[in-house]
Design an enzyme around this catalytic site. Structure first.
Site, PDB file in Angstrom:
ATOM      1  N   GLY A 125       8.464   3.971   0.778  1.00  0.00           N
ATOM      2  CA  GLY A 125       9.161   5.216   1.059  1.00  0.00           C
ATOM      3  C   GLY A 125      10.641   5.009   1.207  1.00  0.00           C
ATOM      4  N   GLY A 126      11.290   6.011   1.779  1.00  0.00           N
ATOM      5  CA  GLY A 126      12.735   5.960   1.898  1.00  0.00           C
ATOM      6  C   GLY A 126      13.236   4.886   2.833  1.00  0.00           C
ATOM      7  N   SER A 127      12.391   4.466   3.797  1.00  0.00           N
ATOM      8  CA  SER A 127      12.862   3.481   4.770  1.00  0.00           C
ATOM      9  C   SER A 127      12.369   2.064   4.486  1.00  0.00           C
ATOM     10  CB  SER A 127      12.406   3.886   6.181  1.00  0.00           C
ATOM     11  OG  SER A 127      11.000   3.977   6.234  1.00  0.00           O
ATOM     12  N   GLY A 128      11.361   1.897   3.634  1.00  0.00           N
ATOM     13  CA  GLY A 128      10.878   0.560   3.355  1.00  0.00           C
ATOM     14  C   GLY A 128       9.513   0.565   2.702  1.00  0.00           C
ATOM     15  N   VAL A 144       5.276  -0.714   2.971  1.00  0.00           N
ATOM     16  CA  VAL A 144       4.194  -0.957   3.922  1.00  0.00           C
ATOM     17  C   VAL A 144       3.123  -1.816   3.255  1.00  0.00           C
ATOM     18  CG1 VAL A 144       2.487   0.088   5.448  1.00  0.00           C
ATOM     19  CG2 VAL A 144       4.657   1.250   5.047  1.00  0.00           C
ATOM     20  N   ASP A 163      10.287  14.309  11.525  1.00  0.00           N
ATOM     21  CA  ASP A 163       9.698  14.134  10.192  1.00  0.00           C
ATOM     22  C   ASP A 163       8.183  14.322  10.268  1.00  0.00           C
ATOM     23  OD1 ASP A 163       9.693  13.750   7.482  1.00  0.00           O
ATOM     24  OD2 ASP A 163       9.821  11.571   7.571  1.00  0.00           O
ATOM     25  N   ILE A 185       0.820  -1.219   0.000  1.00  0.00           N
ATOM     26  CA  ILE A 185       0.000   0.000   0.000  1.00  0.00           C
ATOM     27  C   ILE A 185       0.847   1.259   0.000  1.00  0.00           C
ATOM     28  CG2 ILE A 185      -2.024  -1.036   1.083  1.00  0.00           C
ATOM     29  CD1 ILE A 185      -1.081   0.074   3.762  1.00  0.00           C
TER      30      ILE A 185
END
Length: 990
Positions: free
Chosen positions: A698-701, A703, A816, A695
């Site tokens: 992003g920059g970290s992973g 979802v 953030d 769904i």
């Protein structure tokens, strides 16, 4: 005139005639110039210049904004501040040679100001172009502006360094204001050449680290030196003492080091000295005796040591702020003789001894804060002698003896915090019932006595915190009249009797803690009104009877502790509805079978000490007798089925190549941590981490949305492989460490984490409506969000951030904050999420913030000072939250092409707001006028706000503008933001 006609010589006759004939030729020339500028250069959308008509009587002297000489009718001033004008700088106004004053401040003028334009205006005495939209480098001076006394370019977008010509071409300049631009370079030494200056204000720019001009003392006529937030380094020069005319010295929020120079005693005209938020050290010099006009002195948040000098405390100060230093010894007794003092803030030092006994007797004290010291002895009885004391803050000291009776007569008190001392005796009865009190915190003392029924008069009380004392007796029913109460902690006292049944009328309660007392009776069942309650602790008392099933209907309850009582009966199945982070029913007399929702090893410690509770499998609880026979029959069947299911599952994993998702190693290499009660394991999650369930990314992973076997929906974040760099591991650890210890209704819940060598997942509660960013800017297009719903989202998000900053120990900076990190549940209630960049706030931040290795955050939300100093404070989050508020109002993204080139939402909204501001403030903040015409330019057109909505939007916009102030010190705390938003909500409800 009779004298003229008495003499007959022709030349005298002609001279007299000249005196009585109007000088129309110069007026006509001025009219031509003015109309040419109006028609060719300026845009006047508000029609302010409609009366500029050549045929108007006495033109142009009766025109709006035009001032003329009374004798000659020459135009001498053009004053058009706040007219809403746009266009380029109208230098042609200066073609009027008699013009002396040109004020175009607070408009929407743009473009550059060319050096040639200033040359044309060389005959001016006053030039004010502040609060416009001018860009480009500061204009050079090509000729000496010998007449100019005031030059104001503040609150624009000028860049570049301060030109060297400014130090030599302004021989008579008295006022130089360049503050709140984007000027870089260093603060030039040549400013000390402007010896006629009375005001020098260049703060809030992008200066590189630079010292104050060493020869600043040459400006002996200077009255206002305003350099806060100017990136000043080094020490305060000794020459500062030569500024004998100086009234205001503001060097706050810089990086000054070294000692406060002895020469500061030479500022004999000083009224205000602001040195706070620097790195000054050493002792405060004892040289203030000649500063008889000084009313405000603030050297807080430095590294100052030694004694507070008596020459300072002996002055007629109105405000003395020395908090957050290392000052020691006693507070000078002469401070009590001051007849003007209304604010005294000495908290977080090493001060010792007794407070002066006469403190407050001679002046109208309003704010008194000496918390966090080593002070002792009795409390001064006269602090509220003049009935003006508003805030009384004395915590973390060693004060002893009783609270003076006179404090009970202090009707002006609203905020009292006297916790963590050694106070004893009874609290004055009338102190409990002061009608203006909002905070009353007396915890961790040796106080005793009862709470009187007259406590009902304190109707504005939001927090009653008196734990850790020796209070006794029953709770009076009058406490039920405290309808604003949100936090009530009376734990660890000697209260007895039953809880008043009316206690459940307090429908704004967030936390209710009565643990470790001697309360008895049954737990009230009429708790349906506690809809906001997040924490309930009744442990360590003598409550009996059954647990009310109604507790299971409280929507926000996450903390429930009923342990150590005499409760009986079965555990209500309704409690299974709660999403609990802490749950404890141990050491009671409960009986029957443990509900399946709690039949889990993680709840063992919460259930022990109830001999008659039973469970089929949970040890050490006894096995339920009805379950034993069935379990013996089914054990073989279940074992066989388990083996078959395990083999089948492993085969499916191998078949779908998902076995290696954990790095090819067995479960023993996984580290799994549960933070909430749940009914799944890692196998239930892994099988659904497929593209079909993705769904977001992003920059970290990535979802995923995962539906578990029991129908529960969770959100699973799979962080990028650690091989991508150390950031992945940092993000994972930050989320786990932060969310693992946070419990708040407005912060997303972390349920479970699992990590291996190359695999990291985080499982959260699922938020049905996605992120605020999705709803405002995504496919849903904002149509689901009317204004009341947006306003509630603003309040909830603010509460979550305020909890992080002020209630967590240590505090947490999110780093953030953005609309995509505010998630919305099925009822659009907000929860702050994504703590991958979060950092804890360490207590000792000597340099005005914690230094980061690089800027982190999202473009459009990053506070300006963080971008160029790499230092974070909680005010960085406040700025970002202000941007979110602007998104809620406008429906626009922080970066949008409609704003124009090189503009973001902050710049765009500020420009629109400035066009209708009552008054632009020097620090860059704006006060909005009562006129709401400008709101049409800002409000999301997809909304259809009512009249009351418009008032609320305007109030919220004011809060947003405070949050996005370019100076961090001028931004409110998140706690204050929450108060402001709630005030708006209360105003609406009235």
């Amino acid at each position: 005139m009779s004298v003229c006609f008495y003499y007959k010589p022709l030349f005298l006759y002609l001279f007299c005639i000249a005196l009585i004939i109007p000088r129309t030729s110069s007026s006509n020339r001025d009219v031509v110039v003015l109309l040419r500028v109006k028609n060719n250069g300026l845009q006047d959308p508000n029609g302010q210049l409609n009366d500029w008509q050549q045929s108007a009587p006495n033109a142009p002297c009766n025109w709006t904004g035009i001032g003329c000489d009374n004798k000659t009718n020459d135009v001498v001033s053009i004053e058009m501040a706040s007219f809403g004008l746009s266009g380029y700088f109208p230098a042609d106004f200066c073609r009027i040679q008699t013009l002396r004053v040109l004020d175009l401040s607070d408009n929407l003028l743009n473009g550059t100001v060319l050096p040639e334009a200033l040359t044309v205006c060389s005959h001016l005495q006053f030039l004010n172009l502040s609060s416009n939209l001018f860009v480009g480098e500061l204009p050079e001076l090509q000729t000496q502006l010998v007449n100019l006394t005031t030059f104001d370019l503040s609150l624009n977008n000028f860049t570049g360094e301060i030109p060297a010509s400014y130090g030599s071409h302004f021989p008579n300049l008295q006022v130089l204001r360049l503050l709140s631009n984007f000027i870089n370079g260093s603060i030039p030494e040549f400013l000390s050449n402007l010896t006629e200056l009375t005001r020098l204000e260049i703060a809030d720019n992008n200066f590189g680290p630079s010292p104050l001009p060493a020869n600043i003392g040459r400006l002996t006529k200077l009255e206002n030196l305003w350099f806060p937030s100017s990136n000043i380094i080094g020490s305060i020069p000794e020459s500062i003492g030569n500024l004998v005319s100086l009234k205001t010295l503001d060097l706050s929020d810089n990086s000054l080091t070294g000692k406060i120079p002895e020469s500061i005693g030479g500022l004999i005209a000083a009224e205000k000295i602001e040195l706070y938020s620097n790195q000054l050290s050493g002792e405060i010099p004892d040289t203030f005796s000649n500063l008889t006009s000084l009313h405000f002195f603030d050297a807080s948040q430095n590294n100052l040591a030694g004694k507070i000098p008596e020459t300072l405390t002996g002055l007629a100060l109105k405000s003395l702020n020395l908090n957050d230093n290392n000052l020691e010894d006693e507070i000078p007794s002469n401070l009590a003789l001051n007849q003007n003092l209304y604010q005294l803030k000495l908290f977080n030092n090493r001060l010792s001894g007794n407070l002066p006994v006469k403190l407050g007797m001679n002046s109208g004290l309003e704010e008194f804060d000496v918390s966090g010291n080593f002070l002792e002895g009795p409390l001064p009885p006269n602090l509220c002698f003049n009935k003006t004391l508003d805030r009384l803050i004395l915590f973390n000291n060693s004060f002893s003896g009783p609270i003076p009776e006179s404090y009970g007569d202090c009707s002006s008190l609203t905020y009292v915090r006297i916790f963590d001392n050694e106070l004893s005796g009874n609290v004055p009865s009338s102190l409990w019932s002061l009608p203006g009190l909002t905070m009353f915190e007396l915890r961790d003392n040796k106080l005793e006595g009862t709470i009187p029924g007259t406590v009902s008069k304190a109707r504005n009380l939001t927090a009653l915190l008196i734990s850790g004392n020796r209070f006794s007796g029953q709770l009076p029913e009058g406490i039920c009249d405290l309808v604003q109460l949100q936090n009530m902690d009376i734990s660890s006292n000697r209260f007895s009797g039953e809880l008043p049944w009316c206690i459940t009328k307090l429908n704004k309660l967030l936390e209710f803690d009565v643990q470790e007392n001697a309360f008895t009776g049954v737990i009230p069942s009429t708790v349906a009104g506690w809809t906001d309650l997040t924490g309930l602790n009744l442990s360590g008392n003598q409550f009996f009877g059954t647990i009310p099933p109604e507790l299971g209907s409280l929507p926000d309850l996450t903390y429930l502790d009923l342990s150590g009582n005499l409760l009986s009966g079965e555990i209500p199945l309704d409690l299974s509805k709660l999403k609990l982070s802490k749950f404890n029913l141990s050491n009671n007399r409960l009986q029957g079978r443990v509900p399946s929702a709690f039949d889990n090893e993680i709840f063992v410690s919460s259930l022990i000490g109830n001999p008659d509770l039973c469970s089929p499998d949970l040890k050490p609880l006894p096995s339920c007798s009805k379950r034993r026979a069935v379990s013996l029959i089914l054990v073989g069947i279940l074992s066989s089925l388990s083996a078959i299911l395990l083999v089948s599952f492993l085969w499916l994993l191998i078949k779908s190549k998902k076995l290696n998702v954990f790095g090819g190693r067995g479960k023993k290499s996984w580290k799994m941590t549960a933070f909430q009660r749940f009914w799944f394991n890692e196998d239930d999650i892994v099988a659904f981490l497929s593209q079909d369930n993705l769904i977001a990314a992003g920059g970290s992973g990535q979802v995923y949305r995962v539906i578990l076997k029991n129908g529960q929906i969770v959100a699973v974040k799979r962080l990028w492989d650690a091989k991508r760099g150390p950031e992945s591991e940092e993000v994972f650890q930050s989320e786990v460490e932060t969310l693992g210890r946070i419990r708040h209704a407005c912060i997303v819940k972390l349920l479970f984490s699992c990590s291996g060598d190359n695999f990291r997942i985080l499982v959260y509660e699922y938020m049905e409506n996605g992120s605020l960013g999705d709803v405002l800017h995504g496919e849903k297009g904002g149509v689901l969000l009317d204004w009341p719903r947006r306003f509630k989202i603003a309040i909830g998000a603010a509460q979550g951030l305020a909890y992080l900053h002020h209630d967590c120990v240590p505090g947490i900076v999110h780093r953030d904050v953005k609309s995509n990190n505010i998630l919305l549940d099925e009822e659009f209630r907000p929860k702050v999420a994504d703590f991958g960049l979060a950092k804890t706030l360490h207590k000792n931040m000597d340099e005005g913030g914690q230094l980061m290795s690089q800027v982190a955050g999202s473009y459009g939300y990053i506070a300006p000072e963080y971008a160029y100093t790499l230092k974070i404070t909680e005010k960085s989050d406040v700025y970002s939250f202000g941007v979110v508020l602007l998104e809620l109002i406008t429906g626009k993204r922080p970066i949008d092409p409609s704003f124009g080139e090189n503009k973001d939402i902050v710049k765009w909204v500020t420009e629109v707001a400035l066009s209708s501001a009552e008054q632009p403030v020097a620090n860059g903040s704006v006060s909005i006028s009562d006129s709401a015409d400008y709101l049409d330019q800002l409000i999301d057109p997809r909304m259809n706000p009512s009249t009351s909505d418009l008032e609320e939007i305007k109030l919220l916009l004011n809060v947003a503008l405070k949050c996005i102030s370019s100076l961090p010190m001028n931004r409110p705390s998140m706690r204050r933001v929450t108060e402001l938003l709630k005030d708006n909500s209360r105003a609406r409800s009235k």
